[in-house]
Scaffold this active site. Structure first.
Site, PDB file in Angstrom:
ATOM      1  N   ARG A  18      54.648 -17.773  -8.709  1.00 26.33           N
ATOM      2  CA  ARG A  18      53.610 -18.663  -9.248  1.00 26.33           C
ATOM      3  C   ARG A  18      52.912 -18.064 -10.462  1.00 26.33           C
ATOM      4  O   ARG A  18      52.722 -18.749 -11.473  1.00 26.33           O
ATOM      5  CB  ARG A  18      52.582 -19.017  -8.172  1.00 26.33           C
ATOM      6  CG  ARG A  18      53.151 -19.933  -7.094  1.00 26.33           C
ATOM      7  CD  ARG A  18      52.145 -20.241  -6.017  1.00 26.33           C
ATOM      8  NE  ARG A  18      51.694 -18.994  -5.415  1.00 26.33           N
ATOM      9  CZ  ARG A  18      50.524 -18.832  -4.819  1.00 26.33           C
ATOM     10  NH1 ARG A  18      49.651 -19.805  -4.767  1.00 26.33           N
ATOM     11  NH2 ARG A  18      50.205 -17.663  -4.283  1.00 26.33           N
ATOM     12  N   ASN A  36      52.945 -23.080  -3.868  1.00 26.61           N
ATOM     13  CA  ASN A  36      53.867 -22.837  -2.769  1.00 26.61           C
ATOM     14  C   ASN A  36      53.848 -24.039  -1.839  1.00 26.61           C
ATOM     15  O   ASN A  36      52.806 -24.652  -1.626  1.00 26.61           O
ATOM     16  CB  ASN A  36      53.448 -21.601  -1.971  1.00 26.61           C
ATOM     17  CG  ASN A  36      53.729 -20.311  -2.701  1.00 26.61           C
ATOM     18  OD1 ASN A  36      54.523 -20.258  -3.628  1.00 26.61           O
ATOM     19  ND2 ASN A  36      53.077 -19.244  -2.274  1.00 26.61           N
TER      20      ASN A  36
END
Length: 88
Positions: A18, A36
């Site tokens: 990320r 996520n």
């Protein structure tokens, strides 16, 4: 302008995906977000100039060094005026 909804599967959580994705998008001037998912995949929305979005998409096929990307699913959507890039 181009907008893509992307799902990345493999070993893509707990490997810095990320934050690295956000860095890639910000450097390319691409807006959107990354998060996520509970199934272990990573969900990404990219919006910006076509060449910039394509560059981030290419990066997603390998991800950061610790990642193992098994599949990248890309769906084109209508641009929605995203501003900035956010990690969710």
């Amino acid at each position: 302008m181009r907008r893509c909804y992307v799902t990345v599967t493999g070993r893509v959580q707990g490997v810095g995906m990320r934050m690295a994705c956000a860095s890639q998008a910000e450097q390319a001037g691409v807006a959107g977000w990354v998060r996520n998912r509970s199934d272990g995949s990573v969900e990404v929305v990219l919006e910006g100039e076509e060449g910039a979005v394509d560059g981030v998409l290419r990066w997603l096929y390998s991800g950061p060094p610790a990642a193992r990307v098994d599949d990248v699913s890309v769906r084109t959507e209508d641009p929605q005026g995203e501003q900035g890039f956010h990690v969710r």
